[in-house]
Structures are given as structure tokens and as C-alpha cells.
Design a protein around this motif. Structure first.
Motif, PDB file in Angstrom:
ATOM      1  N   THR A  81       0.832  -1.209   0.000  1.00 43.38           N
ATOM      2  CA  THR A  81       0.000   0.000   0.000  1.00 43.38           C
ATOM      3  C   THR A  81       0.867   1.261   0.000  1.00 43.38           C
ATOM      4  OG1 THR A  81      -0.279  -0.109   2.413  1.00 43.38           O
ATOM      5  CG2 THR A  81      -2.009  -1.111   1.067  1.00 43.38           C
ATOM      6  N   GLY A  82       2.008   1.202   0.653  1.00 46.01           N
ATOM      7  CA  GLY A  82       2.937   2.335   0.608  1.00 46.01           C
ATOM      8  C   GLY A  82       3.456   2.562  -0.799  1.00 46.01           C
ATOM      9  N   TRP A  83       3.787   1.459  -1.483  1.00 47.67           N
ATOM     10  CA  TRP A  83       4.247   1.557  -2.869  1.00 47.67           C
ATOM     11  C   TRP A  83       3.133   2.142  -3.741  1.00 47.67           C
ATOM     12  CZ3 TRP A  83       2.618  -0.185  -7.553  1.00 47.67           C
ATOM     13  CH2 TRP A  83       3.524  -0.064  -8.611  1.00 47.67           C
ATOM     14  N   ALA A  84       1.906   1.692  -3.530  1.00 49.05           N
ATOM     15  CA  ALA A  84       0.776   2.182  -4.320  1.00 49.05           C
ATOM     16  C   ALA A  84       0.582   3.688  -4.118  1.00 49.05           C
ATOM     17  CB  ALA A  84      -0.504   1.432  -3.947  1.00 49.05           C
ATOM     18  N   ARG A  85       0.665   4.136  -2.879  1.00 47.33           N
ATOM     19  CA  ARG A  85       0.509   5.575  -2.604  1.00 47.33           C
ATOM     20  C   ARG A  85       1.640   6.384  -3.243  1.00 47.33           C
ATOM     21  NH1 ARG A  85      -0.940   3.511   2.713  1.00 47.33           N
ATOM     22  NH2 ARG A  85      -3.192   3.735   2.932  1.00 47.33           N
TER      23      ARG A  85
ATOM     24  N   ILE B  69      -1.174   6.801 -12.916  1.00 54.91           N
ATOM     25  CA  ILE B  69      -2.233   7.569 -13.583  1.00 54.91           C
ATOM     26  C   ILE B  69      -1.676   8.238 -14.843  1.00 54.91           C
ATOM     27  CG2 ILE B  69      -3.804   9.558 -13.341  1.00 54.91           C
ATOM     28  CD1 ILE B  69      -4.654   6.997 -11.817  1.00 54.91           C
ATOM     29  N   ALA B  70      -0.491   8.807 -14.747  1.00 56.10           N
ATOM     30  CA  ALA B  70       0.139   9.448 -15.916  1.00 56.10           C
ATOM     31  C   ALA B  70       0.393   8.434 -17.013  1.00 56.10           C
ATOM     32  CB  ALA B  70       1.438  10.139 -15.498  1.00 56.10           C
TER      33      ALA B  70
ATOM     34  N   GLN C 150      -1.113   8.478 -20.822  1.00 51.45           N
ATOM     35  CA  GLN C 150      -0.250   8.387 -22.007  1.00 51.45           C
ATOM     36  C   GLN C 150      -0.662   7.207 -22.887  1.00 51.45           C
ATOM     37  OE1 GLN C 150       3.694   8.128 -20.394  1.00 51.45           O
ATOM     38  NE2 GLN C 150       3.783  10.304 -19.864  1.00 51.45           N
ATOM     39  N   TYR C 151      -0.999   6.097 -22.279  1.00 48.99           N
ATOM     40  CA  TYR C 151      -1.438   4.921 -23.031  1.00 48.99           C
ATOM     41  C   TYR C 151      -2.717   5.225 -23.803  1.00 48.99           C
ATOM     42  CZ  TYR C 151      -3.238   0.280 -24.045  1.00 48.99           C
ATOM     43  OH  TYR C 151      -3.762  -0.823 -24.686  1.00 48.99           O
ATOM     44  N   ARG C 152      -3.698   5.827 -23.112  1.00 47.26           N
ATOM     45  CA  ARG C 152      -4.969   6.169 -23.782  1.00 47.26           C
ATOM     46  C   ARG C 152      -4.731   7.116 -24.962  1.00 47.26           C
ATOM     47  NH1 ARG C 152      -7.240   5.660 -18.688  1.00 47.26           N
ATOM     48  NH2 ARG C 152      -6.750   7.770 -18.066  1.00 47.26           N
TER      49      ARG C 152
END
Length: 126
Positions: free
Chosen positions: A101-105, A112-113, A117-119
């Protein structure tokens, strides 16, 4: 991968997949984190987590209890009281969960970026 390991994966007996499927769902990690420091009643857990439905919280708690990660203590009083707490096995899972969860935060903005970029790239290619 050896023949036995390949066979185990094909038969659905992979311990990694089995455990991660159970604790990696949308709510289990949040329940385990909410119970990290204290025993809570159902409605206290629901408030601590926020947007989980009663049905989904009850289902998640049953699964965590079934897996030996959460204990459920029923008190036959009026009204009935039920407390939920982490078991020693559930407590042993806190360190890896907190690392994840720390890594995710820490990396959420980058993820998200990357999705944005993928979209953009896919919309240009199609």
C-alpha cells in the motif's frame, strides 16, 4: 518450470494465485488495514472503510475468517454484539500489505500518468 509446478498451476492449486486472489480483492486489504490497531464491530469497520456495501463487507469478512486472517467473536447480549480482530496469521500479513500500500501511494501519480499516455497513444493509433 518443472512438470509438477506446471501441473499444479494448471490444476488451480497454485498457492500464490490462491492466496493473492483472496487478499488482493477490492476490500480485503482495506479490512485488514482497518483491523491493524484495534478490534472493531461491523458498523465501525464499515465507517472506517467508507464506500463498501454491507453485503460486500459481510462477504469479505466471512472469506477472511474462512482463511484464518480475521477472528469473529459473538457476544449473546441484547442487541447481539460481534467483534472482528486480526488473528496472528492476519497480523503476519500486515508488513507485506503495508509495503504494497505504501508503494501504491508513492507511485499512484506515475501510474495515472502512464494510463493517460497509453490512452492518448491508443486513440492516435486507432
Amino acid at each position: 518450470m518443472g512438470a509438477k509446478a506446471a501441473n499444479r498451476h494448471m490444476n488451480g492449486n497454485c498457492p500464490i494465485r490462491d492466496v493473492l486472489d483472496r487478499i488482493g480483492d477490492q476490500w480485503s486489504t482495506l479490512v485488514l488495514e482497518a483491523l491493524a490497531d484495534e478490534t472493531l464491530r461491523f458498523n465501525e469497520l464499515k465507517r472506517a472503510i467508507g464506500d463498501v456495501s454491507q453485503h460486500m463487507l459481510a462477504r469479505t469478512l466471512r472469506r477472511l475468517e474462512q482463511d484464518g486472517l480475521v477472528s469473529r467473536t459473538f457476544y449473546p447480549v441484547i442487541p447481539p454484539r460481534v467483534d472482528y480482530a486480526l488473528t496472528p496469521l492476519g497480523r503476519s500479513l500486515l508488513e507485506p500489505i503495508r509495503a504494497l500500500t505504501g508503494w501504491a501511494r508513492a507511485n499512484h501519480a506515475s501510474i495515472i500518468a502512464a494510463r493517460d499516455q497509453y490512452r492518448e497513444r491508443v486513440s492516435v493509433e486507432t
